[in-house]
Motif scaffolding. Structure first.
Motif, PDB file in Angstrom:
ATOM      1  N   GLY A  39       0.813  -1.215   0.000  1.00 47.24           N
ATOM      2  CA  GLY A  39       0.000   0.000   0.000  1.00 47.24           C
ATOM      3  C   GLY A  39       0.843   1.260   0.000  1.00 47.24           C
ATOM      4  N   SER A  41       2.289   5.017  -0.702  1.00 48.34           N
ATOM      5  CA  SER A  41       1.769   6.343  -1.014  1.00 48.34           C
ATOM      6  C   SER A  41       2.477   6.790  -2.292  1.00 48.34           C
ATOM      7  CB  SER A  41       2.124   7.320   0.100  1.00 48.34           C
ATOM      8  OG  SER A  41       1.590   6.857   1.299  1.00 48.34           O
ATOM      9  N   GLU A  73      -2.260   4.210  -1.785  1.00 46.27           N
ATOM     10  CA  GLU A  73      -2.764   4.877  -0.583  1.00 46.27           C
ATOM     11  C   GLU A  73      -2.503   6.378  -0.687  1.00 46.27           C
ATOM     12  OE1 GLU A  73      -1.865   2.634   2.981  1.00 46.27           O
ATOM     13  OE2 GLU A  73      -3.117   1.053   2.131  1.00 46.27           O
ATOM     14  N   TRP A 260       4.359   1.467  12.343  1.00 45.20           N
ATOM     15  CA  TRP A 260       2.906   1.388  12.567  1.00 45.20           C
ATOM     16  C   TRP A 260       2.530   0.690  13.865  1.00 45.20           C
ATOM     17  CZ3 TRP A 260       0.386   4.724   9.909  1.00 45.20           C
ATOM     18  CH2 TRP A 260       0.861   5.104   8.645  1.00 45.20           C
TER      19      TRP A 260
HETATM   20  N1  GLU Z   1       0.485   3.828   2.996  1.00 48.64           N
HETATM   21  C1  GLU Z   1       1.277   3.299   4.062  1.00 48.64           C
HETATM   22  C2  GLU Z   1       2.691   3.795   3.902  1.00 48.64           C
HETATM   23  O1  GLU Z   1       3.049   4.243   2.834  1.00 48.64           O
HETATM   24  C3  GLU Z   1       1.256   1.788   3.997  1.00 48.64           C
HETATM   25  C4  GLU Z   1       1.254   1.153   5.315  1.00 48.64           C
HETATM   26  C5  GLU Z   1       0.594  -0.234   5.224  1.00 48.64           C
HETATM   27  O2  GLU Z   1       1.131  -1.059   4.463  1.00 48.64           O
HETATM   28  O3  GLU Z   1      -0.385  -0.459   5.869  1.00 48.64           O
HETATM   29  O4  GLU Z   1       3.450   3.770   4.834  1.00 48.64           O
END
Ligand code: GLU
Length: 552
Positions: A39, A41, A73, A260
């Motif tokens: 995902g 960005s 994302e 995260w």
């Molecule tokens: N969009 C998030 C990032 O670039 C991805 C995190 C995920 O994989 O959940 O950090």
């Protein structure tokens, strides 16, 4: 009343949870198949950490006959860079990471889309609406100034900053109060009405337990913040988009960076509030390197060019080498497996999350180079030729003529590689081109000085060499001639004789042959001299020697 509030906030949302559940049913996959996703960005910067994570995703999915998909994302629209999606797909594709589903260069592929978060506003809002209806979320009208005031008070009282409990001033607004504010055009966000205990009393810290596939069972304090789930723009935060998307897209394993981890309790609460099962989390370790001071530190975009994936393409690292190297930092038992299975394709390695490091993964470019040397030895000259040609077309178009004579290039690339103890001179494209440059007149340059011991005799050495040169000589005939020249001019025929009696000689045969080497290749170190001459051919060999002699 909650239903009325939900209707007030989202009059345009007509679909319900059931509609989406029906649109995105459980996937029909074999038992044990894993569904993973990347995902990123679309910021245009794709780095080694992305590749590291993508590798885990790819292996988990493809080892289990599952699905690996790409989701963009882009809920943070400030960061959108045009062309970034192509960069992501191209950069990862170069390293053999290919998606089965999701965003592609020709639009979406798959039935669980749309795969771009900014196109999914209605879907997120449907679930925000549902939470509001159930009293699990509410509109919050706090202004930035009010939030700053709250924070100041909390700091003074040594409380955790944030919106929760008594500070969640919008949490108990009535329908009429909300309506009044909305009619007055006041902007608002939607917050989760957290069920966590916010008393902050040490004796009653409630914990959530989560099993992480890399880290084992994690026990963390539960969330008690009324986190924002929908921004004032109607776009969800990462937290909410993650939970909704990974549920509806039927992700089984969420692989993401350790940054995260602190928000994990929030995500767990969101899954609970929505009544869904959470996926299996795999929080990967941060990529670290050894700093100049000998301490481990995080790789940084500003200080470490090797963090960018472009770096490896520009330098021309072979993708197989990068993959092979990444596996050594991904799975602690990979190197042992490789020793036992030197010729097996890399995808035969049984990758597991249990064997992943959960502290920092140490990135070491020298190790990558060592691995690259071994990997390139396994690659045929033909394949290397194609690889170097493609790389040069992109990064060194001015040298493309070196690929015109393919047979010549193949001999150059194979020089010393098929010996009993093969030479490991080739590492990455830029270095290889530099390494073999002396084979081409356009690139030939004299880089090293002749040894001091033979300086006075260089012309005599080269003239004698040219005079006696016979291209048909085999290696020992050829070397006998150099020995003869050495002896004739007062150099020891063997280095050890010179070492024993340095006073009797000007130098030894090595100094003499180095003069020839420098005339021929411009360097004092190289693979076997005789073999190089055989590849260069009689004409080029003689011309180089004569040219050098004439300039002394
Ligand atoms: N969009 C998030 C990032 O670039 C991805 C995190 C995920 O994989 O959940 O950090």
């Amino acid at each position: 009343m909650n239903k009325q509030i939900a209707e007030l906030l989202f009059p345009h949302i007509e679909k319900t949870e059931a509609d989406y559940e029906a649109m995105y049913p459980a996937r029909n996959l074999p038992e044990g198949a894993k569904v993973t996703r990347l995902g990123p960005s679309p910021t245009g910067f794709i780095h080694l950490g992305n590749l590291y994570g993508a590798f885990v995703d790819e292996r988990l999915a493809h080892q289990s006959n599952g699905i690996f998909y790409l989701r963009i994302e882009d809920t943070d629209d400030k960061r959108f860079v045009p062309g970034a999606v192509d960069t992501i797909i191209n950069s990862l594709g170069y390293f053999g990471i290919n998606f089965d589903e999701g965003v592609t260069k020709d639009g979406d592929v798959g039935t669980y889309g749309d795969y771009t978060q900014s196109h999914r506003k209605e879907i997120y809002q449907c679930f925000v609406k549902k939470l509001v209806e159930e009293g699990k979320a509410y509109p919050c009208f706090l202004t930035e100034d009010e939030i700053t005031d709250i924070r100041t008070k909390q700091e003074a009282a040594k409380l955790t900053p944030g919106i929760y409990g008594e500070f969640a001033l919008s949490r108990n607004l009535s329908y009429y109060e909300i309506k009044e504010k909305i009619d007055a055009g006041m902007p608002y966000v939607v917050r989760l009405a957290s069920g966590g205990d916010c008393s902050q009393r040490e004796d009653i810290v409630r914990k959530v337990r989560v099993k992480d596939a890399i880290r084992g069972v994690l026990e963390m304090p539960e969330n008690f913040h009324d986190v924002v789930i929908l921004k004032a723009t109607g776009i969800p935060t990462y937290h909410f988009a993650h939970v909704v998307d990974d549920h509806l897209m039927r992700t089984t394993h969420v692989v993401r960076g350790a940054e995260w981890l602190p928000s994990l309790p929030t995500h767990i609460e969101l899954f609970e509030k929505l009544g869904w099962e959470s996926p299996i989390y795999c929080h990967t370790a941060q990529l670290m390197k050894l700093g100049e001071d000998g301490n481990k530190r995080k790789l940084s975009k500003r200080h470490d060019p090797e963090l960018s994936l472009d770096f490896y393409r520009k330098q021309g690292f072979h993708p197989t080498a990068v993959r092979e190297y990444l596996l050594t930092i991904l799975n602690s038992n990979f190197e042992e497996w490789r020793m036992e299975n030197p010729d097996a394709p890399i995808d035969d390695f049984p990758f597991t999350t249990e064997k992943m490091s959960n502290s920092g993964a140490l990135f070491d470019i020298n190790k990558l180079m060592d691995i690259s040397k071994d990997v390139l030895l396994q690659i045929s000259a033909n394949e290397l030729y194609d690889f170097l040609k493609d790389w040069s077309a992109e990064f060194r178009p001015e040298i493309m003529n070196i690929f015109d004579d393919k047979a010549y290039m193949l001999q150059i690339l194979d020089l010393g590689r098929n010996d009993q103890k093969p030479r490991k001179d080739l590492i990455y494209a830029e270095q290889i081109i530099e390494f073999i440059s002396y084979f081409f007149d356009d690139m030939f340059k004299v880089e090293d000085a002749v040894p001091a011991e033979a300086e006075a005799d260089q012309r005599a050495i080269l003239n004698a060499y040219l005079e006696g040169y016979d291209h048909k000589d085999d290696q020992s005939q050829w070397f006998d001639k150099i020995r003869a020249i050495a002896t004739e001019l007062g150099y020891a025929a063997k280095p050890k004789d010179f070492k024993k009696h340095p006073e009797e000689y000007k130098g030894h045969v090595g100094h003499v042959s180095t003069v020839i080497r420098i005339a021929l290749m411009g360097r004092s170190q190289s693979p076997d001299l005789w073999a190089i001459q055989q590849i260069m051919g009689e004409e080029m060999t003689k011309k180089r020697i004569a040219n050098f002699a004439s300039r002394i």
